[in-house]
Write a protein that holds these residues in place. Structure first.
Motif, PDB file in Angstrom:
ATOM      1  N   VAL A  44      48.829  22.048  70.352  1.00  0.00           N
ATOM      2  CA  VAL A  44      48.458  21.691  68.984  1.00  0.00           C
ATOM      3  C   VAL A  44      47.321  22.598  68.534  1.00  0.00           C
ATOM      4  N   HIS A  45      47.169  22.704  67.210  1.00  0.00           N
ATOM      5  CA  HIS A  45      46.011  23.323  66.576  1.00  0.00           C
ATOM      6  C   HIS A  45      45.941  24.832  66.738  1.00  0.00           C
ATOM      7  N   ALA A  46      47.049  25.484  67.044  1.00  0.00           N
ATOM      8  CA  ALA A  46      47.029  26.943  67.156  1.00  0.00           C
ATOM      9  C   ALA A  46      46.851  27.576  65.776  1.00  0.00           C
ATOM     10  N   LYS A  47      46.000  28.572  65.707  1.00  0.00           N
ATOM     11  CA  LYS A  47      45.713  29.256  64.449  1.00  0.00           C
ATOM     12  C   LYS A  47      45.924  30.762  64.629  1.00  0.00           C
ATOM     13  N   THR A 127      41.220  21.537  76.745  1.00  0.00           N
ATOM     14  CA  THR A 127      40.647  21.838  75.435  1.00  0.00           C
ATOM     15  C   THR A 127      40.675  23.348  75.176  1.00  0.00           C
ATOM     16  N   PRO A 128      40.585  23.767  73.909  1.00  0.00           N
ATOM     17  CA  PRO A 128      40.658  25.193  73.593  1.00  0.00           C
ATOM     18  C   PRO A 128      39.684  26.026  74.419  1.00  0.00           C
ATOM     19  N   GLY A 129      40.216  27.113  74.971  1.00  0.00           N
ATOM     20  CA  GLY A 129      39.409  27.992  75.802  1.00  0.00           C
ATOM     21  C   GLY A 129      39.417  27.643  77.270  1.00  0.00           C
ATOM     22  N   ARG A 130      40.046  26.538  77.648  1.00  0.00           N
ATOM     23  CA  ARG A 130      40.055  26.108  79.050  1.00  0.00           C
ATOM     24  C   ARG A 130      41.478  26.097  79.603  1.00  0.00           C
ATOM     25  N   GLY A 131      41.580  26.375  80.910  1.00  0.00           N
ATOM     26  CA  GLY A 131      42.839  26.218  81.613  1.00  0.00           C
ATOM     27  C   GLY A 131      43.991  26.913  80.913  1.00  0.00           C
ATOM     28  N   THR A 210      35.896  23.774  68.126  1.00  0.00           N
ATOM     29  CA  THR A 210      37.343  23.848  68.327  1.00  0.00           C
ATOM     30  C   THR A 210      37.960  22.577  68.920  1.00  0.00           C
ATOM     31  N   ALA A 211      37.276  21.931  69.868  1.00  0.00           N
ATOM     32  CA  ALA A 211      37.892  20.782  70.540  1.00  0.00           C
ATOM     33  C   ALA A 211      38.060  19.565  69.632  1.00  0.00           C
ATOM     34  N   PRO A 212      37.029  19.117  68.882  1.00  0.00           N
ATOM     35  CA  PRO A 212      37.246  17.936  68.034  1.00  0.00           C
ATOM     36  C   PRO A 212      38.374  18.101  67.015  1.00  0.00           C
ATOM     37  N   PRO A 213      38.474  19.234  66.284  1.00  0.00           N
ATOM     38  CA  PRO A 213      39.611  19.349  65.376  1.00  0.00           C
ATOM     39  C   PRO A 213      40.953  19.430  66.098  1.00  0.00           C
ATOM     40  N   ALA A 214      40.976  19.997  67.321  1.00  0.00           N
ATOM     41  CA  ALA A 214      42.224  20.015  68.084  1.00  0.00           C
ATOM     42  C   ALA A 214      42.620  18.606  68.503  1.00  0.00           C
ATOM     43  N   LEU A 215      41.653  17.805  68.910  1.00  0.00           N
ATOM     44  CA  LEU A 215      41.937  16.407  69.256  1.00  0.00           C
ATOM     45  C   LEU A 215      42.385  15.624  68.022  1.00  0.00           C
ATOM     46  N   ALA A 216      41.785  15.920  66.875  1.00  0.00           N
ATOM     47  CA  ALA A 216      42.218  15.274  65.633  1.00  0.00           C
ATOM     48  C   ALA A 216      43.666  15.630  65.323  1.00  0.00           C
ATOM     49  N   ALA A 217      44.038  16.897  65.545  1.00  0.00           N
ATOM     50  CA  ALA A 217      45.422  17.323  65.321  1.00  0.00           C
ATOM     51  C   ALA A 217      46.371  16.598  66.261  1.00  0.00           C
ATOM     52  N   LEU A 218      45.935  16.369  67.490  1.00  0.00           N
ATOM     53  CA  LEU A 218      46.766  15.618  68.440  1.00  0.00           C
ATOM     54  C   LEU A 218      46.994  14.191  67.944  1.00  0.00           C
ATOM     55  N   LEU A 219      45.932  13.516  67.498  1.00  0.00           N
ATOM     56  CA  LEU A 219      46.087  12.148  66.989  1.00  0.00           C
ATOM     57  C   LEU A 219      46.942  12.124  65.731  1.00  0.00           C
ATOM     58  N   ASP A 220      46.867  13.167  64.916  1.00  0.00           N
ATOM     59  CA  ASP A 220      47.746  13.244  63.745  1.00  0.00           C
ATOM     60  C   ASP A 220      49.208  13.247  64.185  1.00  0.00           C
ATOM     61  N   ASP A 221      49.476  13.842  65.338  1.00  0.00           N
ATOM     62  CA  ASP A 221      50.850  13.930  65.854  1.00  0.00           C
ATOM     63  C   ASP A 221      51.309  12.641  66.527  1.00  0.00           C
ATOM     64  N   ILE A 222      50.431  12.041  67.346  1.00  0.00           N
ATOM     65  CA  ILE A 222      50.873  10.916  68.185  1.00  0.00           C
ATOM     66  C   ILE A 222      50.474   9.562  67.626  1.00  0.00           C
ATOM     67  N   GLY A 223      49.569   9.525  66.667  1.00  0.00           N
ATOM     68  CA  GLY A 223      49.135   8.267  66.083  1.00  0.00           C
ATOM     69  C   GLY A 223      47.914   7.694  66.766  1.00  0.00           C
ATOM     70  N   PRO A 224      47.560   6.452  66.452  1.00  0.00           N
ATOM     71  CA  PRO A 224      46.356   5.827  67.004  1.00  0.00           C
ATOM     72  C   PRO A 224      46.345   5.853  68.533  1.00  0.00           C
ATOM     73  N   VAL A 241      35.628  10.733  66.180  1.00  0.00           N
ATOM     74  CA  VAL A 241      35.584   9.473  65.440  1.00  0.00           C
ATOM     75  C   VAL A 241      35.192   9.740  63.987  1.00  0.00           C
ATOM     76  N   GLY A 242      34.276  10.683  63.780  1.00  0.00           N
ATOM     77  CA  GLY A 242      33.917  11.045  62.417  1.00  0.00           C
ATOM     78  C   GLY A 242      35.066  11.657  61.647  1.00  0.00           C
ATOM     79  N   LEU A 243      35.924  12.409  62.351  1.00  0.00           N
ATOM     80  CA  LEU A 243      37.059  13.056  61.704  1.00  0.00           C
ATOM     81  C   LEU A 243      38.237  12.103  61.482  1.00  0.00           C
ATOM     82  N   ARG A 244      38.495  11.206  62.441  1.00  0.00           N
ATOM     83  CA  ARG A 244      39.674  10.342  62.390  1.00  0.00           C
ATOM     84  C   ARG A 244      39.329   8.897  62.772  1.00  0.00           C
TER      85      ARG A 244
END
Length: 351
Positions: A44-47, A127-131, A210-224, A241-244
């Motif tokens: 998710v969240h590739a730019k 998270t972005p930049g890892r593994g 990078t990580a919080p918006p990527a996690l937000a994108a994941l929740l946008d995909d999978i839901g709560p 939590v601030g984002l979603r």
């Protein structure tokens, strides 16, 4: 339906390559057969980003072009029988990857499969930049091509064994374990092999950018979902939590870092969101993952609970009868007891 059976795996392995011991080890690490309705991986969240210095191949310098950055790798497991509609997202800490929640260094079951076994869909991220999430090597290639290091980040940290041992509270000094340590120190070399560089330093905004918006994108995909963060990822939960706020149904923050203080707006977004702040043992160790971090997260808990509808709880595992746990409680010998404590909190608190 995907059905993983340790006996079948062992028999197949023996027939093909004569390695029944591998099959036995796999069965032990999984804790028995695991029935899944689905398992897979995605990003998710590739730019897209322009790179003037994509590097040199055996055929010569690559021409400038477009590369993908900020992507986050996700591995999911959906149990055949779900006892909860809420999935659990597992976010690793600093210098690590999603492997933190997979098989433990000494070959026991990790939280990724255990939570699935207990009826939750589970999403493990790098998270972005890892593994497996990759990073942007443009600055490295540019510095080499131009002979100018100014574009490089100040540091791409790698956690040494000598630093990790006391910092993760396996013992007071490298090679010496606490007498009651729950961490499998005999498997420390295999734990050390899990370490990866902090290559998010090569991404614009670093981890927090990078990580919080990527996690937000994941929740946008999978839901709560219920979000579990560890160590350096602690501030990611505050930002997420601030984002979603409507998609984060609970946060389990395991010895979360507090290098980045949550804003008043982020704290306000926790209104009505159950939070469990969890710490292990030996917090009196003279390292910043001990008492200083506990006190910092305690202050955040107090800020959340001053809200109308604030629902944050701070727990030291020794206070609930789980002693000797390290900073890597998801890999300690009693890791499944810790998992059961978290699952009990979820069952009692999250609706």
């Amino acid at each position: 339906m995907l059905h993983i059976d340790g006996k079948i795996a062992a028999i197949a392995c023996a027939l093909v390559v004569g390695c029944t011991s591998v099959g036995t080890a796999a069965a032990a690490s999984l804790g028995g057969p695991l029935a899944l309705s689905d398992e897979g991986m995605f990003f998710v969240h590739a730019k897209p980003a322009a790179s003037r210095y994509p590097g040199v191949s055996p055929a010569g310098p690559a021409r400038p072009g477009t590369v993908m950055v900020n992507q986050m790798y996700v591995h999911y497991r959906i149990p055949a029988v779900r006892t909860s509609a809420l999935p659990i997202v597992l976010v690793h800490g600093g210098g690590l990857s999603g492997m933190s929640y997979e098989t433990t260094p000494d070959g026991r079951e990790g939280w990724a499969t255990y939570f699935a076994r207990k009826g939750h869909a589970v999403y493990v991220v790098d998270t972005p930049g890892r593994g497996r999430s990759g990073f942007n090597a443009t600055a490295i290639n540019e510095a080499k091509a131009e002979g100018n290091v100014s574009a490089l980040p100040p540091s791409v940290l790698m956690v040494t064994a000598e630093l990790a041992w006391p910092l993760f509270r396996f013992g007071p000094s490298h090679g010496t374990a606490y007498p009651d340590s729950q961490f499998p120190v005999e498997a420390f070399p295999k734990f050390a092999a899990q370490g990866v560089p902090f290559a998010e330093a090569l991404l614009e905004g670093g981890g927090m950018g990078t990580a919080p918006p990527a996690l937000a994108a994941l929740l946008d995909d999978i839901g709560p979902a219920i979000v579990v963060v560890h160590s350096l990822a602690g501030p990611f939960a505050d930002a997420l939590v601030g984002l979603r706020p409507a998609l984060v149904k609970a946060v389990v923050n395991i010895e979360g870092a507090q290098s980045v203080l949550p804003t008043d707006a982020q704290v306000a977004a926790y209104r009505g969101v159950p939070v469990l702040e969890l710490f292990g043992d030996h917090l009196d160790a003279p390292v910043f993952t001990g008492q200083p971090r506990y006190e910092a997260r305690k202050a955040v808990v107090e800020r959340i609970n001053r809200l109308e509808g604030g629902r944050a709880t701070l727990v030291r595992l020794p206070d609930v009868g789980l002693k000797g746990n390290s900073h890597m409680m998801m890999q300690d010998r009693n890791n499944l007891q810790v998992a059961d404590f978290i699952l009990g909190w979820i069952a009692d608190t999250v609706r």
